[in-house]
Design an enzyme around this catalytic site. Structure first.
Site, PDB file in Angstrom:
ATOM      1  N   ALA A 125     -67.252  43.423 -30.036  1.00 47.13           N
ATOM      2  CA  ALA A 125     -68.569  43.762 -30.559  1.00 47.13           C
ATOM      3  C   ALA A 125     -68.693  43.052 -31.905  1.00 47.13           C
ATOM      4  O   ALA A 125     -68.868  43.678 -32.948  1.00 47.13           O
ATOM      5  CB  ALA A 125     -68.734  45.267 -30.713  1.00 47.13           C
ATOM      6  N   ASN A 149     -76.279  27.850 -28.635  1.00 44.83           N
ATOM      7  CA  ASN A 149     -76.575  29.156 -28.059  1.00 44.83           C
ATOM      8  C   ASN A 149     -77.507  29.906 -29.011  1.00 44.83           C
ATOM      9  O   ASN A 149     -77.226  30.018 -30.208  1.00 44.83           O
ATOM     10  CB  ASN A 149     -75.273  29.930 -27.838  1.00 44.83           C
ATOM     11  N   ASN A 156     -79.419  33.339 -25.102  1.00 40.79           N
ATOM     12  CA  ASN A 156     -78.747  34.622 -24.924  1.00 40.79           C
ATOM     13  C   ASN A 156     -79.794  35.714 -24.777  1.00 40.79           C
ATOM     14  O   ASN A 156     -80.387  36.158 -25.763  1.00 40.79           O
ATOM     15  CB  ASN A 156     -77.839  34.901 -26.131  1.00 40.79           C
ATOM     16  N   CYS A 188     -79.760  40.503 -25.676  1.00 38.60           N
ATOM     17  CA  CYS A 188     -80.008  41.046 -27.008  1.00 38.60           C
ATOM     18  C   CYS A 188     -81.331  41.808 -26.980  1.00 38.60           C
ATOM     19  O   CYS A 188     -82.183  41.553 -26.138  1.00 38.60           O
ATOM     20  CB  CYS A 188     -80.032  39.939 -28.064  1.00 38.60           C
ATOM     21  N   LYS A 217     -78.715  32.405 -20.110  1.00 38.61           N
ATOM     22  CA  LYS A 217     -77.461  33.109 -19.812  1.00 38.61           C
ATOM     23  C   LYS A 217     -77.776  34.523 -19.349  1.00 38.61           C
ATOM     24  O   LYS A 217     -78.331  35.333 -20.108  1.00 38.61           O
ATOM     25  CB  LYS A 217     -76.572  33.130 -21.052  1.00 38.61           C
ATOM     26  N   ILE A 239     -71.529  34.880 -15.894  1.00 41.90           N
ATOM     27  CA  ILE A 239     -72.213  36.021 -16.487  1.00 41.90           C
ATOM     28  C   ILE A 239     -71.842  36.182 -17.962  1.00 41.90           C
ATOM     29  O   ILE A 239     -70.812  35.678 -18.401  1.00 41.90           O
ATOM     30  CB  ILE A 239     -71.870  37.330 -15.743  1.00 41.90           C
ATOM     31  N   GLY A 282     -62.723  38.497 -19.751  1.00 41.99           N
ATOM     32  CA  GLY A 282     -61.362  38.221 -19.322  1.00 41.99           C
ATOM     33  C   GLY A 282     -61.181  38.339 -17.819  1.00 41.99           C
ATOM     34  O   GLY A 282     -62.136  38.586 -17.063  1.00 41.99           O
TER      35      GLY A 282
END
Length: 308
Positions: free
Chosen positions: A74, A103, A131, A134, A170, A196, A222
């Site tokens: 975060a 980005n 992005n 948000c 994205k 993603i 990950g």
């Protein structure tokens, strides 16, 4: 031997990558930080950390936490701001040899458009990645990436100010129907989709009885999310006619081919860069060697050939 180059149609000037291996925003800094670990020109493309119009300090610490097979973050999009990036950082990047993708982070469509105009004006910026994970502060904090109408508005605002630069949107996995979101932004003018972004998650400490992140919740990335990412890329690639970039848990050349098999044109590598800062450079060589072993000579002959 395979020609590693990949062309992503879109905009007035299609985006040509040296190979399918790109870096994921927020995991590779501005790119210059990784010069001690490899040759940046070896990469397919570099997606720099999220940029906003004004500098952002990001969220309070702790803002990164390890999880089984993954990582929570975060960070809060800490960055130096777009103007500082184009004036100070961009000139240090080898943008003539490798595509640099900016980005974008903003809080309403108008701000997205303004930011797109600043970055699209730079010769060294090859494409814009939007992005949409948000909040739209003017619409009560609705997340752009969870509302197809809001996502379309952002896409249109960026496209209007992007000039000849391709616009990559994205996508967030935190939706009911990612294919529906993909079609909405494609209809709004997106040239390429990347998916993603992180899954929303959290971690807690039973000894301190506190969350692992000061922000309480954060983005999970990950290897743990790779099955979700593969599913999303497969669904999106079937739903749209524009190229898709796959992201999520890539730790090997085999992982790259899995994303291409389900329909991706290229991939972005993120969390693995934290494990080994030289990983993405080694991956390019590993991918070429794997293709030779498997007899893959053309990306077009392999991409999207999953047998279902």
């Amino acid at each position: 031997m395979i020609d590693m180059h990949v062309t992503l149609p879109g905009g007035l000037h299609p985006l040509t990558l040296n190979n399918p291996v790109m870096t994921a925003s927020g995991t590779f800094g501005y790119g210059v930080e990784f010069t001690p670990y490899g040759d940046l020109t070896k990469l397919g493309g570099i997606v720099v950390k999220g940029l906003s119009l004004a500098p952002r300090r990001g969220n309070p610490m702790p803002r990164v936490a390890e999880t089984p097979c993954g990582m929570l973050n975060a960070v809060g999009l800490q960055n130096d701001g777009a103007e500082y990036f184009v004036r100070t950082t961009l000139p240090k990047l080898p943008w003539r040899e490798v595509p640099i993708v900016a980005n974008l982070y903003a809080c309403d469509p108008g701000e997205f458009g303004e930011l797109a105009a600043v970055l699209a004006a730079e010769e060294g910026v090859a494409a814009l990645e939007v992005n949409i994970s948000c909040p739209n502060v003017k619409e009560g904090g609705v997340i752009f990436g969870q509302d197809p109408r809001q996502a379309a508005k952002v896409t249109e605002a960026v496209k209007m100010r992007a000039g000849s630069k391709p616009v990559i949107v994205k996508l967030s996995p935190n939706v009911t129907d990612i294919a529906h979101m993909a079609r909405a932004v494609e209809d709004a003018g997106a040239d390429v989709l990347s998916c993603i972004n992180t899954l929303t998650g959290m971690g807690v400490d039973i000894n301190t009885r506190k969350p692992l992140l000061a922000n309480v919740v954060g983005g999970l990335s990950g290897p743990a999310i790779k099955p979700v990412a593969l599913r999303c890329v497969w669904q999106v690639a079937k739903a749209v006619s524009i190229p898709v970039i796959g992201i999520g848990g890539i730790t090997s050349a085999e992982d790259v081919l899995e994303f291409l098999l389900v329909g991706a044109h290229a991939v972005q590598v993120g969390t693995a860069n934290f494990i080994r800062p030289d990983f993405v450079f080694r991956l390019v060589d590993d991918l070429a060697a794997l293709c030779e072993r498997m007899g893959i000579e053309q990306w077009d002959d392999f991409r999207g050939t999953l047998k279902v």
